[in-house]
Design an enzyme around this catalytic site. Sequence first.
Site, PDB file in Angstrom:
ATOM      1  N   SER A 163       1.057 -14.382  14.153  1.00 49.41           N
ATOM      2  CA  SER A 163       1.238 -12.924  14.087  1.00 49.41           C
ATOM      3  C   SER A 163       1.814 -12.413  15.395  1.00 49.41           C
ATOM      4  O   SER A 163       1.201 -12.543  16.462  1.00 49.41           O
ATOM      5  CB  SER A 163      -0.104 -12.245  13.817  1.00 49.41           C
ATOM      6  OG  SER A 163       0.024 -10.862  14.099  1.00 49.41           O
TER       7      SER A 163
ATOM      8  N   HIS B 285       4.620 -13.863  11.182  1.00 50.67           N
ATOM      9  CA  HIS B 285       3.854 -12.803  10.513  1.00 50.67           C
ATOM     10  C   HIS B 285       4.087 -11.465  11.220  1.00 50.67           C
ATOM     11  O   HIS B 285       3.856 -11.327  12.429  1.00 50.67           O
ATOM     12  CB  HIS B 285       2.373 -13.177  10.555  1.00 50.67           C
ATOM     13  CG  HIS B 285       1.473 -12.313   9.738  1.00 50.67           C
ATOM     14  ND1 HIS B 285       1.332 -12.443   8.365  1.00 50.67           N
ATOM     15  CD2 HIS B 285       0.645 -11.304  10.098  1.00 50.67           C
ATOM     16  CE1 HIS B 285       0.446 -11.558   7.932  1.00 50.67           C
ATOM     17  NE2 HIS B 285       0.022 -10.841   8.962  1.00 50.67           N
TER      18      HIS B 285
ATOM     19  N   ASP C 176       3.082  -7.615  11.284  1.00 53.30           N
ATOM     20  CA  ASP C 176       2.065  -6.656  10.842  1.00 53.30           C
ATOM     21  C   ASP C 176       2.589  -5.230  10.949  1.00 53.30           C
ATOM     22  O   ASP C 176       2.766  -4.703  12.047  1.00 53.30           O
ATOM     23  CB  ASP C 176       0.807  -6.802  11.708  1.00 53.30           C
ATOM     24  CG  ASP C 176       0.026  -8.063  11.377  1.00 53.30           C
ATOM     25  OD1 ASP C 176      -0.322  -8.244  10.195  1.00 53.30           O
ATOM     26  OD2 ASP C 176      -0.225  -8.865  12.291  1.00 53.30           O
TER      27      ASP C 176
ATOM     28  N   MET D 278       1.916  -1.387  10.387  1.00 52.41           N
ATOM     29  CA  MET D 278       0.786  -0.451  10.235  1.00 52.41           C
ATOM     30  C   MET D 278       1.276   0.979  10.411  1.00 52.41           C
ATOM     31  O   MET D 278       2.103   1.252  11.294  1.00 52.41           O
ATOM     32  CB  MET D 278      -0.285  -0.740  11.282  1.00 52.41           C
ATOM     33  CG  MET D 278      -0.776  -2.183  11.257  1.00 52.41           C
ATOM     34  SD  MET D 278      -2.161  -2.410  12.393  1.00 52.41           S
ATOM     35  CE  MET D 278      -2.307  -4.190  12.403  1.00 52.41           C
TER      36      MET D 278
ATOM     37  N   HIS E   9       3.598  -8.199   6.434  1.00 52.92           N
ATOM     38  CA  HIS E   9       2.283  -7.760   5.937  1.00 52.92           C
ATOM     39  C   HIS E   9       2.224  -6.243   6.059  1.00 52.92           C
ATOM     40  O   HIS E   9       2.080  -5.698   7.148  1.00 52.92           O
ATOM     41  CB  HIS E   9       1.199  -8.447   6.787  1.00 52.92           C
ATOM     42  CG  HIS E   9      -0.202  -8.052   6.450  1.00 52.92           C
ATOM     43  ND1 HIS E   9      -1.286  -8.395   7.246  1.00 52.92           N
ATOM     44  CD2 HIS E   9      -0.733  -7.355   5.410  1.00 52.92           C
ATOM     45  CE1 HIS E   9      -2.395  -7.918   6.713  1.00 52.92           C
ATOM     46  NE2 HIS E   9      -2.087  -7.271   5.600  1.00 52.92           N
TER      47      HIS E   9
ATOM     48  N   MET F  32       0.564  -2.916   5.930  1.00 55.08           N
ATOM     49  CA  MET F  32      -0.715  -2.188   5.921  1.00 55.08           C
ATOM     50  C   MET F  32      -0.364  -0.708   5.959  1.00 55.08           C
ATOM     51  O   MET F  32      -0.581  -0.010   6.954  1.00 55.08           O
ATOM     52  CB  MET F  32      -1.567  -2.621   7.126  1.00 55.08           C
ATOM     53  CG  MET F  32      -2.164  -4.016   6.932  1.00 55.08           C
ATOM     54  SD  MET F  32      -2.666  -4.789   8.490  1.00 55.08           S
ATOM     55  CE  MET F  32      -1.092  -5.464   8.992  1.00 55.08           C
TER      56      MET F  32
ATOM     57  N   MET G 252      -8.010 -11.113   3.606  1.00 56.93           N
ATOM     58  CA  MET G 252      -8.253 -10.658   4.981  1.00 56.93           C
ATOM     59  C   MET G 252      -9.671 -11.031   5.405  1.00 56.93           C
ATOM     60  O   MET G 252     -10.636 -10.757   4.680  1.00 56.93           O
ATOM     61  CB  MET G 252      -8.116  -9.137   5.082  1.00 56.93           C
ATOM     62  CG  MET G 252      -6.719  -8.573   4.877  1.00 56.93           C
ATOM     63  SD  MET G 252      -5.541  -9.006   6.173  1.00 56.93           S
ATOM     64  CE  MET G 252      -6.332  -8.412   7.656  1.00 56.93           C
TER      65      MET G 252
ATOM     66  N   GLY H 129      -6.046  -3.840  10.958  1.00 54.52           N
ATOM     67  CA  GLY H 129      -5.807  -2.804  11.959  1.00 54.52           C
ATOM     68  C   GLY H 129      -5.560  -3.324  13.363  1.00 54.52           C
ATOM     69  O   GLY H 129      -4.753  -2.776  14.096  1.00 54.52           O
ATOM     70  N   PHE H 130      -6.254  -4.419  13.711  1.00 55.32           N
ATOM     71  CA  PHE H 130      -6.147  -4.891  15.088  1.00 55.32           C
ATOM     72  C   PHE H 130      -6.231  -6.412  15.137  1.00 55.32           C
ATOM     73  O   PHE H 130      -6.921  -7.020  14.305  1.00 55.32           O
ATOM     74  CB  PHE H 130      -7.279  -4.304  15.942  1.00 55.32           C
ATOM     75  CG  PHE H 130      -7.243  -2.800  15.979  1.00 55.32           C
ATOM     76  CD1 PHE H 130      -6.463  -2.139  16.922  1.00 55.32           C
ATOM     77  CD2 PHE H 130      -7.959  -2.053  15.043  1.00 55.32           C
ATOM     78  CE1 PHE H 130      -6.410  -0.746  16.934  1.00 55.32           C
ATOM     79  CE2 PHE H 130      -7.907  -0.665  15.043  1.00 55.32           C
ATOM     80  CZ  PHE H 130      -7.128  -0.004  15.994  1.00 55.32           C
TER      81      PHE H 130
ATOM     82  N   GLY I 276      -7.353  -9.888  17.348  1.00 56.62           N
ATOM     83  CA  GLY I 276      -8.441 -10.253  18.253  1.00 56.62           C
ATOM     84  C   GLY I 276      -9.840  -9.910  17.749  1.00 56.62           C
ATOM     85  O   GLY I 276     -10.776  -9.869  18.543  1.00 56.62           O
TER      86      GLY I 276
ATOM     87  N   ASP J 118      -6.066 -14.272   7.017  1.00 55.38           N
ATOM     88  CA  ASP J 118      -5.597 -13.504   8.179  1.00 55.38           C
ATOM     89  C   ASP J 118      -6.774 -12.771   8.819  1.00 55.38           C
ATOM     90  O   ASP J 118      -7.436 -11.970   8.163  1.00 55.38           O
ATOM     91  CB  ASP J 118      -4.532 -12.504   7.681  1.00 55.38           C
ATOM     92  CG  ASP J 118      -3.944 -11.630   8.785  1.00 55.38           C
ATOM     93  OD1 ASP J 118      -4.236 -11.860   9.969  1.00 55.38           O
ATOM     94  OD2 ASP J 118      -3.168 -10.715   8.433  1.00 55.38           O
ATOM     95  N   GLY J 119      -7.012 -13.067  10.100  1.00 54.26           N
ATOM     96  CA  GLY J 119      -8.046 -12.357  10.852  1.00 54.26           C
ATOM     97  C   GLY J 119      -9.037 -13.316  11.476  1.00 54.26           C
ATOM     98  O   GLY J 119      -9.794 -13.983  10.759  1.00 54.26           O
ATOM     99  N   GLY J 120      -9.001 -13.436  12.810  1.00 56.30           N
ATOM    100  CA  GLY J 120      -9.963 -14.298  13.505  1.00 56.30           C
ATOM    101  C   GLY J 120      -9.775 -15.776  13.222  1.00 56.30           C
ATOM    102  O   GLY J 120     -10.740 -16.549  13.281  1.00 56.30           O
TER     103      GLY J 120
ATOM    104  N   GLY K 227      -2.992 -14.629  15.355  1.00 58.91           N
ATOM    105  CA  GLY K 227      -2.392 -13.853  16.430  1.00 58.91           C
ATOM    106  C   GLY K 227      -2.817 -14.383  17.772  1.00 58.91           C
ATOM    107  O   GLY K 227      -2.112 -15.174  18.412  1.00 58.91           O
TER     108      GLY K 227
END
Length: 228
Positions: free
Chosen positions: A22, A47, A49, A51, A80, A82, A152, A157-158, A160, A187-189, A209
């Site tokens: 990302s 990727h 993102d 937003m 992606h 959002m 997700m 939104g963010f 990290g 996606d995420g963490g 990311g």
Amino acid sequence: MDDSLKNVLLNNTRCKNIVSPSILSADFANLQSEIKKTEIFGASWCHIDVMDGHFVPNITIGVPVVKSLNNKVKSKLDVHLMIENPDKYIPDFISAGADIITFHIEAADDKAKQCIEIIKEANILAGIAIKPKTPVSAVEKYINLVDMILVMTVEPGFSGQKFMPDAAEKIKEVRAIASGNLIIQVDGGINNETAKICADYGANCFVAGNYVYKNPDMKSAIESLLSA
Ligand code: DX5
Ligand code: ZN
């Protein structure tokens, strides 16, 4: 989409998984060279993102950035969205050169089928994303119409944020009702450990990311996701 094109997009002849770093965690002042670094180590998607400050409480980047990257990197442009009203903006991302477009079911309301049709008519890959609290049943009727489901594992939104194990469990449900070809993206963490959990549940496409772009050993990071 025919299978040969899909194979090219997936680059799945050599690797177990697709890795899609990302760019939200990349150095925006040097985006092209940042993406190229990930390609050297085996990432084949990039990727992006998008937003809008409405669907999520953050504003990032949009069509001009996709357009700038088109034909400037080898990676497939994995967009992606959002954003609210995805149907209104999908054509612009297609024109900008997106290779994969994923919209959120929570934002599409009754326009999900329309969004899928617009993307598929452009002969690129279509994905639907679900937030951590959205059940798999919300996308069940569309699973056979799309190429990818994005599960997700953080609230969008963010970058990290901390991986949510309960959200990842939904990957099992998606895999159980999907046809063999469906890409399941997470996606995420995501890092080497959380990717392994998701791969065991049936995911085969990893967005990361911070784990990729903020990692002093980017090579090992990407390799761990490719083989998770
Ligand atoms: C979050 C984005 C993610 C994010 C991932 O809303 O969709 O793609 O950039 O970042 P990490 O991998 O750092 O959680
Ligand atoms: Zn994302």
